[in-house]
Design a protein around this motif. Structure first.
Motif, mmCIF file in Angstrom:
data_model
loop_
_atom_site.group_PDB
_atom_site.id
_atom_site.type_symbol
_atom_site.label_atom_id
_atom_site.label_comp_id
_atom_site.label_asym_id
_atom_site.label_seq_id
_atom_site.Cartn_x
_atom_site.Cartn_y
_atom_site.Cartn_z
ATOM 1 N N THR A 1 -4.033 3.495 0.770
ATOM 2 C CA THR A 1 -3.305 4.071 -0.365
ATOM 3 C C THR A 1 -3.515 5.578 -0.533
ATOM 4 O O THR A 1 -2.557 6.286 -0.869
ATOM 5 C CB THR A 1 -3.652 3.343 -1.680
ATOM 6 N N PRO A 2 -4.732 6.135 -0.320
ATOM 7 C CA PRO A 2 -4.854 7.596 -0.447
ATOM 8 C C PRO A 2 -3.956 8.353 0.530
ATOM 9 O O PRO A 2 -3.401 9.401 0.186
ATOM 10 C CB PRO A 2 -6.340 7.853 -0.153
ATOM 11 N N PHE A 3 -3.810 7.825 1.754
ATOM 12 C CA PHE A 3 -2.947 8.476 2.738
ATOM 13 C C PHE A 3 -1.501 8.509 2.259
ATOM 14 O O PHE A 3 -0.823 9.545 2.317
ATOM 15 C CB PHE A 3 -3.030 7.747 4.087
ATOM 16 N N MET B 1 0.829 -1.205 0.000
ATOM 17 C CA MET B 1 0.000 0.000 0.000
ATOM 18 C C MET B 1 0.865 1.257 0.000
ATOM 19 O O MET B 1 0.507 2.268 -0.616
ATOM 20 C CB MET B 1 -0.939 0.011 1.214
ATOM 21 N N VAL B 2 2.006 1.195 0.691
ATOM 22 C CA VAL B 2 2.952 2.318 0.655
ATOM 23 C C VAL B 2 3.459 2.516 -0.767
ATOM 24 O O VAL B 2 3.497 3.635 -1.295
ATOM 25 C CB VAL B 2 4.142 2.068 1.611
ATOM 26 N N GLY C 1 -0.661 15.397 -7.799
ATOM 27 C CA GLY C 1 -0.546 14.018 -7.363
ATOM 28 C C GLY C 1 -1.432 13.731 -6.165
ATOM 29 O O GLY C 1 -1.981 12.633 -6.034
ATOM 30 N N SER C 2 -1.596 14.732 -5.286
ATOM 31 C CA SER C 2 -2.429 14.534 -4.092
ATOM 32 C C SER C 2 -3.892 14.366 -4.471
ATOM 33 O O SER C 2 -4.581 13.477 -3.958
ATOM 34 C CB SER C 2 -2.261 15.708 -3.120
ATOM 35 N N LEU D 1 1.077 11.562 1.291
ATOM 36 C CA LEU D 1 2.423 11.637 1.864
ATOM 37 C C LEU D 1 3.469 11.696 0.754
ATOM 38 O O LEU D 1 4.414 12.498 0.811
ATOM 39 C CB LEU D 1 2.663 10.415 2.756
ATOM 40 N N GLY D 2 3.305 10.851 -0.271
ATOM 41 C CA GLY D 2 4.249 10.843 -1.381
ATOM 42 C C GLY D 2 4.249 12.143 -2.151
ATOM 43 O O GLY D 2 5.314 12.628 -2.576
#
Length: 308
Positions: free
Chosen positions: A252-254, A14-15, A93-94, A258-259
């Motif tokens: 995955t949205p979190f 997921m990360v 991307g967010s 973060l990414g």
């Protein structure tokens, strides 16, 4: 594989999937978007097929199943990755990561429509809550692209096409190895995407003269996020069940948020965090996940009372 190890690998996946949104954003900024998506997915499909051949898990497929895989590839690979490439050229991307968190919800909606699954009160509330979350994400985004953009619309297209493909895959995997189907889908879809790129991508934007980290991002995205990632996820569904495995998708949205902050330098605002929470709650309710948890808990209580 031990359950503890499998849970740890799913969390890691997921990360990777969350960060992969940033990876694709980087790739479409340096290459023609449709072409590089096709190349990335082709490398992933090639990896899956090579692994299956090494494991001697490659079996003969009927013509009918090949046609089904081809149709699923049109939606799940060509449609999904095409919309993703086009969307990430004009949205953040967010925003993309949060909107993509709706895939399980829309998969559930299409399953109700095409597979005649029941629409319950929980699912109805979940759909409304998730749509409220999308409102916060799109109309209150951060940066110069705040507010609705054509890129957000393309990302919605990526959600819809992937959800449709998941419904098709659910029908196909009743008599077909999901790993083999995934590999063939990736090859079919990527070749169609590369062919389509000749009409959609401006040729003058292509150059091999890219920084080393961009090529590493391409390989990492193809190998870990798309190739090995989908194989692991399919294996987890087989071992843990679809319901238990799908719970991890909500993370995955979190990690996308973060990414985006870590790798793209995007600013995450309160409205997006509110949207994230609402989308996760909506997905948990709208996919029937909460009902399954409560139902299983009730069954365990009944079983324990009978044992006493």
């Amino acid at each position: 594989m031990a359950r503890g190890l499998l849970y740890s690998l799913l969390l890691l996946l997921m990360v990777i999937w969350g960060f992969n949104v940033s990876a694709i954003k980087i790739l479409v900024m340096h290459f023609p978007p449709v072409f590089i998506q096709g190349v990335r997915v082709f490398l992933a499909g090639l990896l899956v097929l090579v692994i299956l051949m090494m494991l001697r898990s490659f079996k003969k497929i009927s013509r009918r199943n090949l046609i089904g895989i081809f149709v699923a590839a049109i939606f799940g690979v060509l449609g999904h990755h095409l919309c993703l490439a086009m969307g990430l050229t004009t949205t953040t991307g967010s925003n993309a990561g949060l909107i993509l968190g709706l895939v399980p919800l829309f998969t559930s909606i299409f399953a109700m429509i095409f597979l005649k699954e029941v629409l319950t009160v929980f699912k109805s509330v979940g759909i409304l809550v998730a749509l409220c979350g999308v409102y916060f994400v799109i109309l209150n985004g951060s940066g110069p692209l705040s507010g609705f953009s054509i890129g957000d619309l393309f990302i919605f297209g990526a959600v819809i096409t992937q959800a449709i493909s998941f419904v098709l895959i659910k029908k196909l995997t009743s008599n077909l190895d999901s790993r083999q189907m995934t590999g063939i889908m990736l090859i079919f879809g990527s070749l169609m995407m590369i062919g389509l790129s000749y009409w959609l991508d401006p040729i003058e934007t292509f150059t091999f003269n890219q920084p080393l980290y961009v090529w590493l991002v391409l390989l990492a995205s193809a190998i870990f996020a798309t190739g090995l990632g989908h194989m692991l996820y399919n294996y987890a569904i087989q071992q843990l069940g679809a319901g238990s495995t799908a719970i991890f998708i909500n993370l995955t949205p979190f990690f996308s948020l973060l990414g985006s902050a870590m790798f793209l330098g995007e600013t995450i605002v309160v409205e997006q965090l509110v949207g994230f929470v609402l989308i996760v709650i909506g997905v948990v309710l709208g996919t029937g996940m909460l009902e399954d948890i409560l139902r299983n808990r009730h069954r365990r209580k009944i079983a324990q009372s009978l044992d006493v």
